[in-house]
Enzyme design. Structure first.
Site, mmCIF file in Angstrom:
data_model
loop_
_atom_site.group_PDB
_atom_site.id
_atom_site.type_symbol
_atom_site.label_atom_id
_atom_site.label_comp_id
_atom_site.label_asym_id
_atom_site.label_seq_id
_atom_site.Cartn_x
_atom_site.Cartn_y
_atom_site.Cartn_z
ATOM 1 N N GLU A 66 2.138 -11.572 -2.300
ATOM 2 C CA GLU A 66 1.893 -11.348 -0.874
ATOM 3 C C GLU A 66 1.142 -12.561 -0.337
ATOM 4 O OE1 GLU A 66 0.284 -7.664 0.583
ATOM 5 O OE2 GLU A 66 1.210 -6.492 -1.037
ATOM 6 N N GLU A 81 -2.467 -3.693 -5.570
ATOM 7 C CA GLU A 81 -3.846 -3.828 -5.070
ATOM 8 C C GLU A 81 -4.755 -2.696 -5.540
ATOM 9 O OE1 GLU A 81 -3.880 -4.554 -0.840
ATOM 10 O OE2 GLU A 81 -2.906 -6.495 -1.056
ATOM 11 N N ASN A 117 0.813 -1.216 0.000
ATOM 12 C CA ASN A 117 0.000 0.000 0.000
ATOM 13 C C ASN A 117 0.849 1.270 0.000
ATOM 14 O OD1 ASN A 117 -2.118 -1.787 0.162
ATOM 15 N ND2 ASN A 117 -2.639 -1.324 2.283
#
Length: 506
Positions: A295, A176, A73
């Site tokens: 991940e 993401e 992120n």
């Protein structure tokens, strides 16, 4: 338990060859992964670059290969140039992803120096910011990192002290981007177009670049599969991989379902493969898109943080899960799932490497130690290289609330292509009873039992901590025997097992 499990191995039947990148990891500017994790200039063990040599030793022992950076992120709000040049001139920034303050004392050059210290097996995997930035910034980063010299950006790298290009071949096109939590979140159509434009431009700089498009953040996303399909419609001929992310935790005391977490991981992999191949068929392409499971881990997202944290701290204690034996067994099962799909999962990154949901823990100014999850990863990296064999398995089953009927034995086997040695990785999912196991190895050409290592404990909550850093370590199994080409063993309850078998010649 009266029933036993049986396994037949024949090297004539294989899944595929393990790519070393399957044993990758992940360093994000999150919590203490970087600062007081791998990088702590004032630590007694720090080298001249500020890297903790005690951590470097453990990273090498862990056997990680590809290391993804800088997020996560974090990357969707990151200005890569902030982490270059003289440290005293680097700007302090707010990191919106983790509500922390980023000092930028550690940046791109320090990351490459870290990889070089880990060793030649450590390959960079660099993520570009497609949240708040785009094509131009990705190209600028690529030129700064990889062009030999003679241009403004490559000469800037040289002036910053790195004469040689970094040679980054593997790049993530954002992170993401399907997630509403992501800074710069986009629809599949928006992201697909941007990823295609970025990929096309990066290939103009280097036609041999390897690119990872963002897949779904997990299989439970409402846009799962539709996201992959749309993104691949835009990028199929421009990228090499699509990403998968997944984390697992015990919920509501349902340990049997937690122990079966790999059922979900294998389903996720197979569903993404099906989606990739469906789009390939629609496009009439002979190309195969591989999977980058960049991940994965056990992560207790729903547990409160035991450490007090306020907004905009520097390197706060975030996501510092302390893993039990039970967690390590699930973790090992996830490794088995990745190996069982080595024909299409050719990149994988354990998230993360140090302190943050990590196999290695540190204290600022103090020691570093191995979590329980360290051991399955290190063993899989050491002995899981070669050809994955197809496993013909008979196993007793039990019922789980989340996944229905699940085999108690979860296993795979890898044969070393040079020596012919075979390693069996196996998990017994039963919490209370041992699992008798019989392995037919008559076709495998092995003749000696080298080792049967077990990670298990009478206390399923046993953990390694600062106070007891070696409370949980693997131990030799008892009673395992190889005779007449058949191995017989009993897998301890709730256990991770590594059974190594050798040939007379190697």
């Amino acid at each position: 338990m009266n029933q036993s499990a049986k396994l037949v191995l024949d090297p004539a039947f294989t899944v595929g060859t393990v790519d070393p990148r399957l044993f990758g990891s992940f360093v994000e500017h999150l919590g203490r992964c970087v600062y007081t994790g791998i990088f702590e200039p004032d630590h007694p063990c720090a080298d001249e670059s500020g890297l903790r040599t005690d951590v470097l030793d453990l990273v090498r022992e862990l056997g990680v290969t590809t290391i993804r950076y800088p997020g996560g992120n974090f990357v969707s709000g990151y200005r890569w140039e902030d982490g270059t040049g003289p440290v005293e001139e680097r700007p302090r920034r707010l990191d919106l992803a983790w509500r922390s303050t980023e000092t930028n004392r550690f940046g791109l050059g320090e990351y490459i120096a870290f990889l070089r210290e880990v060793g030649p097996q450590a390959e960079p995997m660099m993520a570009v910011n497609l949240g708040t930035r785009g094509v131009a910034e990705a190209l600028e980063l690529q030129e700064y990192a990889n062009h030999p010299g003679g241009t403004a950006l490559s000469d800037r790298r040289i002036a910053h002290g790195d004469k040689d290009p970094y040679g980054i071949k593997l790049w993530c096109l954002g992170n993401e981007m399907d997630g509403p939590w992501q800074t710069g979140h986009k629809t599949a159509e928006e992201y697909g177009r941007l990823a295609a434009e970025t990929a096309r431009a990066m290939r103009q700089f280097d036609p041999g670049v390897e690119l990872v498009a963002c897949g779904s953040s997990n299989q439970g996303m409402p846009t799962f599969a539709a996201w992959e399909a749309k993104v691949l419609e835009e990028t199929y001929d421009l990228v090499d991989y699509i990403s998968l992310h997944s984390y697992y935790e015990e919920r509501d005391g349902d340990r049997d379902s937690f122990l079966a977490s790999a059922v979900d991981m294998e389903s996720f992999i197979e569903n993404v493969v099906a989606t990739c191949d469906h789009i390939g068929a629609r496009l009439k392409s002979k190309k195969k898109i591989n999977l980058s499971f960049d991940e994965w881990n056990v992560w207790y997202m729903n547990r409160p943080n035991p450490h007090p944290v306020t907004d905009w701290q520097e390197a706060p204690r975030l996501l510092e899960d302390v893993y039990s034996v039970t967690d390590a067994v699930v973790f090992g099962s996830l490794l088995i799932a990745l190996l069982r799909h080595a024909d299409r999962v050719t990149v994988a990154c354990l998230a993360q490497l140090v302190n943050v949901i990590a196999p290695i823990m540190t204290e600022p100014g103090g020691p570093a130690w191995r979590q329980t999850t360290f051991y399955p990863f290190a063993q899989a990296s050491a002995y899981g290289r070669g050809r994955v064999l197809r496993t013909a398995v008979e196993s007793p089953v039990h019922e789980t609330a989340a996944y229905g009927e699940v085999p108690l034995l979860h296993t795979t086997a890898v044969q070393d292509e040079t020596t012919g040695a075979v390693t069996v990785f196996a998990v017994n999912r039963h919490q209370r009873e041992g699992l008798p196991l019989e392995i037919d190895l008559r076709a495998a050409g092995v003749s000696t039992l080298v080792e049967h290592s077990v990670l298990a404990d009478a206390d399923p909550e046993a953990r390694n901590t600062l106070a007891e850093p070696e409370r949980v370590v693997p131990h030799p199994a008892r009673g395992t025997a190889l005779e007449g080409g058949v191995l017989r063993a009993t897998l301890e309850p709730l256990s991770w097992n590594v059974i190594r078998l050798g040939t007379s010649s190697g």
